[in-house]
Write a protein that holds these residues in place. Structure first.
Motif, PDB file in Angstrom:
ATOM      1  N   PRO A 505       0.807  -1.217   0.000  1.00 55.23           N
ATOM      2  CA  PRO A 505       0.000   0.000   0.000  1.00 55.23           C
ATOM      3  C   PRO A 505       0.838   1.265   0.000  1.00 55.23           C
ATOM      4  O   PRO A 505       0.308   2.341  -0.200  1.00 55.23           O
ATOM      5  N   HIS A 506       2.145   1.159   0.258  1.00 56.16           N
ATOM      6  CA  HIS A 506       2.960   2.356   0.351  1.00 56.16           C
ATOM      7  C   HIS A 506       3.810   2.573  -0.897  1.00 56.16           C
ATOM      8  O   HIS A 506       4.903   3.105  -0.817  1.00 56.16           O
ATOM      9  N   THR A 507       3.319   2.151  -2.085  1.00 57.41           N
ATOM     10  CA  THR A 507       4.043   2.388  -3.333  1.00 57.41           C
ATOM     11  C   THR A 507       4.242   3.879  -3.562  1.00 57.41           C
ATOM     12  O   THR A 507       5.317   4.320  -3.981  1.00 57.41           O
ATOM     13  N   LEU A 508       3.213   4.689  -3.291  1.00 61.18           N
ATOM     14  CA  LEU A 508       3.307   6.127  -3.483  1.00 61.18           C
ATOM     15  C   LEU A 508       4.447   6.708  -2.645  1.00 61.18           C
ATOM     16  O   LEU A 508       5.281   7.465  -3.152  1.00 61.18           O
ATOM     17  N   SER A 509       4.486   6.357  -1.365  1.00 61.00           N
ATOM     18  CA  SER A 509       5.521   6.895  -0.474  1.00 61.00           C
ATOM     19  C   SER A 509       6.909   6.481  -0.932  1.00 61.00           C
ATOM     20  O   SER A 509       7.859   7.279  -0.898  1.00 61.00           O
ATOM     21  N   ASP A 510       7.051   5.240  -1.378  1.00 61.37           N
ATOM     22  CA  ASP A 510       8.347   4.763  -1.849  1.00 61.37           C
ATOM     23  C   ASP A 510       8.811   5.540  -3.074  1.00 61.37           C
ATOM     24  O   ASP A 510       9.984   5.907  -3.191  1.00 61.37           O
ATOM     25  N   LYS A 511       7.892   5.792  -4.005  1.00 60.37           N
ATOM     26  CA  LYS A 511       8.265   6.512  -5.219  1.00 60.37           C
ATOM     27  C   LYS A 511       8.593   7.971  -4.922  1.00 60.37           C
ATOM     28  O   LYS A 511       9.526   8.533  -5.512  1.00 60.37           O
ATOM     29  N   VAL A 512       7.854   8.578  -4.011  1.00 62.25           N
ATOM     30  CA  VAL A 512       8.158   9.967  -3.637  1.00 62.25           C
ATOM     31  C   VAL A 512       9.537  10.039  -2.987  1.00 62.25           C
ATOM     32  O   VAL A 512      10.328  10.945  -3.273  1.00 62.25           O
ATOM     33  N   ALA A 513       9.828   9.085  -2.107  1.00 62.07           N
ATOM     34  CA  ALA A 513      11.142   9.064  -1.461  1.00 62.07           C
ATOM     35  C   ALA A 513      12.250   8.870  -2.491  1.00 62.07           C
ATOM     36  O   ALA A 513      13.313   9.493  -2.411  1.00 62.07           O
ATOM     37  N   LEU A 514      12.002   8.001  -3.480  1.00 62.43           N
ATOM     38  CA  LEU A 514      12.982   7.746  -4.533  1.00 62.43           C
ATOM     39  C   LEU A 514      13.235   9.014  -5.352  1.00 62.43           C
ATOM     40  O   LEU A 514      14.388   9.371  -5.650  1.00 62.43           O
ATOM     41  N   LEU A 515      12.163   9.722  -5.696  1.00 59.57           N
ATOM     42  CA  LEU A 515      12.298  10.964  -6.471  1.00 59.57           C
ATOM     43  C   LEU A 515      13.039  12.025  -5.659  1.00 59.57           C
ATOM     44  O   LEU A 515      13.940  12.697  -6.181  1.00 59.57           O
ATOM     45  N   ALA A 516      12.663  12.185  -4.401  1.00 61.53           N
ATOM     46  CA  ALA A 516      13.306  13.202  -3.562  1.00 61.53           C
ATOM     47  C   ALA A 516      14.787  12.907  -3.376  1.00 61.53           C
ATOM     48  O   ALA A 516      15.626  13.820  -3.403  1.00 61.53           O
ATOM     49  N   ALA A 517      15.117  11.628  -3.195  1.00 65.51           N
ATOM     50  CA  ALA A 517      16.527  11.264  -3.022  1.00 65.51           C
ATOM     51  C   ALA A 517      17.337  11.581  -4.278  1.00 65.51           C
ATOM     52  O   ALA A 517      18.483  12.046  -4.196  1.00 65.51           O
ATOM     53  N   GLU A 518      16.739  11.369  -5.452  1.00 65.99           N
ATOM     54  CA  GLU A 518      17.449  11.646  -6.703  1.00 65.99           C
ATOM     55  C   GLU A 518      17.585  13.152  -6.932  1.00 65.99           C
ATOM     56  O   GLU A 518      18.634  13.628  -7.390  1.00 65.99           O
ATOM     57  N   MET A 519      16.558  13.916  -6.573  1.00 68.77           N
ATOM     58  CA  MET A 519      16.598  15.351  -6.809  1.00 68.77           C
ATOM     59  C   MET A 519      17.533  16.072  -5.833  1.00 68.77           C
ATOM     60  O   MET A 519      17.955  17.191  -6.099  1.00 68.77           O
ATOM     61  N   ARG A 520      17.848  15.454  -4.706  1.00 71.56           N
ATOM     62  CA  ARG A 520      18.793  16.079  -3.784  1.00 71.56           C
ATOM     63  C   ARG A 520      20.221  15.608  -4.052  1.00 71.56           C
ATOM     64  O   ARG A 520      21.151  16.029  -3.379  1.00 71.56           O
ATOM     65  N   SER A 521      20.390  14.741  -5.053  1.00 67.88           N
ATOM     66  CA  SER A 521      21.705  14.228  -5.398  1.00 67.88           C
ATOM     67  C   SER A 521      22.363  15.128  -6.450  1.00 67.88           C
ATOM     68  O   SER A 521      21.819  16.163  -6.856  1.00 67.88           O
ATOM     69  N   LEU A 522      23.531  14.704  -6.925  1.00 66.95           N
ATOM     70  CA  LEU A 522      24.255  15.477  -7.932  1.00 66.95           C
ATOM     71  C   LEU A 522      23.453  15.598  -9.221  1.00 66.95           C
ATOM     72  O   LEU A 522      23.471  16.643  -9.880  1.00 66.95           O
ATOM     73  N   ARG A 523      22.729  14.554  -9.588  1.00 67.82           N
ATOM     74  CA  ARG A 523      21.932  14.615 -10.816  1.00 67.82           C
ATOM     75  C   ARG A 523      20.836  15.677 -10.695  1.00 67.82           C
ATOM     76  O   ARG A 523      20.591  16.444 -11.629  1.00 67.82           O
ATOM     77  N   GLY A 524      20.179  15.738  -9.541  1.00 70.46           N
ATOM     78  CA  GLY A 524      19.156  16.750  -9.325  1.00 70.46           C
ATOM     79  C   GLY A 524      19.729  18.148  -9.377  1.00 70.46           C
ATOM     80  O   GLY A 524      19.098  19.083  -9.899  1.00 70.46           O
ATOM     81  N   GLU A 525      20.939  18.309  -8.844  1.00 70.01           N
ATOM     82  CA  GLU A 525      21.598  19.614  -8.894  1.00 70.01           C
ATOM     83  C   GLU A 525      21.866  20.036 -10.334  1.00 70.01           C
ATOM     84  O   GLU A 525      21.686  21.202 -10.703  1.00 70.01           O
ATOM     85  N   LYS A 526      22.286  19.093 -11.166  1.00 74.40           N
ATOM     86  CA  LYS A 526      22.531  19.410 -12.574  1.00 74.40           C
ATOM     87  C   LYS A 526      21.243  19.801 -13.290  1.00 74.40           C
ATOM     88  O   LYS A 526      21.236  20.721 -14.114  1.00 74.40           O
ATOM     89  N   ILE A 527      20.142  19.131 -12.960  1.00 75.23           N
ATOM     90  CA  ILE A 527      18.870  19.473 -13.586  1.00 75.23           C
ATOM     91  C   ILE A 527      18.444  20.891 -13.202  1.00 75.23           C
ATOM     92  O   ILE A 527      17.981  21.671 -14.043  1.00 75.23           O
TER      93      ILE A 527
END
Length: 534
Positions: A505-527
């Motif tokens: 039931p927590h697929t939404l939370s997992d995907k949001v966490a995955l997106l947030a983790a990527e956007m706070r990484s070096l790749r997110g900074e480049k974007i």
């Protein structure tokens, strides 16, 4: 007295504080104190014991002694704290026997009380070391890490809450043993061993990443240093295999000066020139009471005590000295060896003794049952789905940022979109509400005053970033996540009963966490700075 050896294997790093100090660097012990074994048994067994007499017999009477666990050498042989009578000359550090197969006893090791000294060289005590019966040095590997407390209100690092842990590294093995008096009922002994064997958690920070161990009972005899004691000896050398807690017979207070009567000897004199003593003071922490016990002053393990002019030893006295001495024996204190070869033999080479070899580590194998296979397939399918959604979202965000940059006439060097710290708050909210996606959406968007992704004054380049004439980045992200939640819900309702029960039931939370983790990484900074390839 029955002695049962226990093999302890660390599955996680193990934190065992050497003292109760809250300032300065954290120091961990390099052995497993018997108090941890007693605590592990008490946690499982104390409430189930039927009578106060049984509880007294196991935990308080001293008839059951949980001895310390010491490091197992690379050649699978047990070790004990090195006696402090062993010295080496400064600049001539002993080589590790595990790497060279050269016994410590065959190197330039001296005993100032027995061996001849070179007056042109300065002897240095061999401290904080462990040796096997063959004289090999056993090394305990410790790690250090810095941590910070997290502020639950915003998911960020709390102010002035930086701390560090020193820990014993996982994967190492330690040998401990339990001494059980012969009058303890066999059924009670079995209860104790059943409570110990298997997995347990020990030390500090057990609810986080530390403290997981496995305990295995061994059928071989417990290792004990070879004694040269014989009836009629008038000198006595004692090697402390663990801390020794003595009490002044007159005042009843702790004392650090050994006396013959502490060891059941009617007479004798402490020979300080042939004794090597160190001491320490500490306050053990009781996890059940969540408080420290009173301070204990002890003679440190490895100390060597020599008495001259004692009455000739009797067989009864030798037998008495084979049992733990002093206070706190139930948690490993007072374990000694008398007239050990390494301390009294005329030649150190003669002190080499063979000890039993412990079982080789067996690599754990996962049972590949149909259920495990099915779960693995489900996990892989979920990972593929999450990664595909993440890639789509990152591509869309990149396009949106490009459009927003043109719409708002912003230079490529100016970062746009939520910052890494803002994405960090989103990440923490997703982890905190992993099982409650509705609450996550409320925290992110629906709370008008406290929503994490709300538009407010000064947010025109972050959550309030205009991406077209009607929408901001916050409203666009809200639409995406609400649509994702509805899609996941529709899929759950259309699945078969078996799939319903297995659906996460927590697929939404997992995907949001995955997106947030990527956007706070070096790749997110480049974007956010138009540095990602289009």
């Amino acid at each position: 007295m029955r002695r049962i050896p226990l093999l302890i294997t660390l599955k996680d790093d193990l934190v065992i504080s050497a003292n109760a100090a809250t300032s300065g660097a954290h120091i961990s012990l390099d052995y497993i104190p018997g108090s941890l074994l007693l605590g592990a048994v008490a946690a499982k067994l104390y409430k189930s014991l039927s009578s106060p007499e049984e509880k007294w017999q196991v935990f308080y009477s001293g008839k059951v002694c949980f001895q310390n666990g010491y490091i197992v050498h690379k050649d699978n042989r047990p070790s004990y704290p090195s006696p402090l009578c062993l010295h080496h000359f400064k600049g001539e550090e002993p080589k590790n026997g595990g790497d060279t197969d050269i016994s410590l006893f065959e190197q330039n090791i001296i005993r100032p009380n027995i061996d001849d000294l070179d007056n042109n060289k300065q002897p240095k005590q061999l401290r904080e070391a462990y040796i096997t019966g063959r004289g090999h040095l056993a090394t305990v590997i410790r790690t250090a890490s810095m941590k910070t407390a997290i502020d639950n209100t915003n998911g960020r690092a709390a102010e002035s809450q930086l701390f560090g842990y020193q820990a014993i590294q996982s994967g190492q093995r330690f040998l401990a043993h339990i001494d059980i008096a012969s009058d303890v009922p066999k059924d009670l002994v079995n209860h104790i061993l059943d409570a110990l064997e298997g997995q347990a958690r020990m030390g500090r920070s057990r609810s986080a990443q530390y403290g997981r161990v496995t305990i295995e009972r061994l059928k071989s005899e417990a290792y004990q240093p070879t004694s040269m004691a014989k009836v009629g000896d008038t000198d006595l050398t004692i090697w402390c295999l663990s801390d020794l807690a003595l009490t002044d017979p007159i005042t009843g207070q702790p004392t650090l000066t050994p006396r013959p009567e502490h060891f059941g000897l009617p007479q004798g004199e402490l020979n300080l020139s042939h004794s090597f003593l160190r001491s320490r003071a500490y306050s053990p922490y009781n996890a059940f009471r969540k408080a420290f016990d009173s301070q204990r002053q002890v003679i440190s393990q490895g100390s060597v005590i020599t008495f001259d002019g004692i009455a000739p030893l009797t067989a009864e006295q030798i037998k008495h000295l084979e049992s733990p001495i002093g206070s706190y024996t139930e948690v490993g204190a007072g374990h000694i060896a008398i007239q050990a070869k390494v301390c009294v033999s005329s030649s150190l080479k003669a002190a080499i003794q063979d000890s039993f070899t412990l079982p080789v580590i067996n690599n754990e194998k996962t049972i590949d049952s149909p259920l495990i296979k099915w779960l693995r397939v489900q996990q892989q399918a979920q990972a593929v789905d999450h990664q595909a959604w993440l890639n789509t979202m990152l591509t869309d965000i990149q396009k949106i940022y490009k459009t927003a940059r043109q719409l708002n006439a912003l230079e490529p060097s100016i970062p746009i979109g939520p910052s890494a710290s803002q994405w960090g708050v989103v990440y923490q909210a997703a982890r905190d509400n992993r099982r409650h996606p509705e609450k996550l959406l409320e925290q992110l968007f629906l709370d008008p005053k406290h929503a994490i992704c709300r538009q407010k004054e000064g947010s025109q380049h972050t959550w309030g970033l205009k991406i077209d004439s009607e929408n901001t980045f916050s409203t666009w992200l809200a639409d995406q996540l609400i649509e994702l939640a509805e899609t996941s819900n529709d899929k759950t309702q259309s699945d078969s009963k078996r799939q319903k029960e297995s659906h996460i039931p927590h697929t939404l939370s997992d995907k949001v966490a995955l997106l947030a983790a990527e956007m706070r990484s070096l790749r997110g900074e480049k974007i956010s700075t138009a540095g990602e390839d289009n």
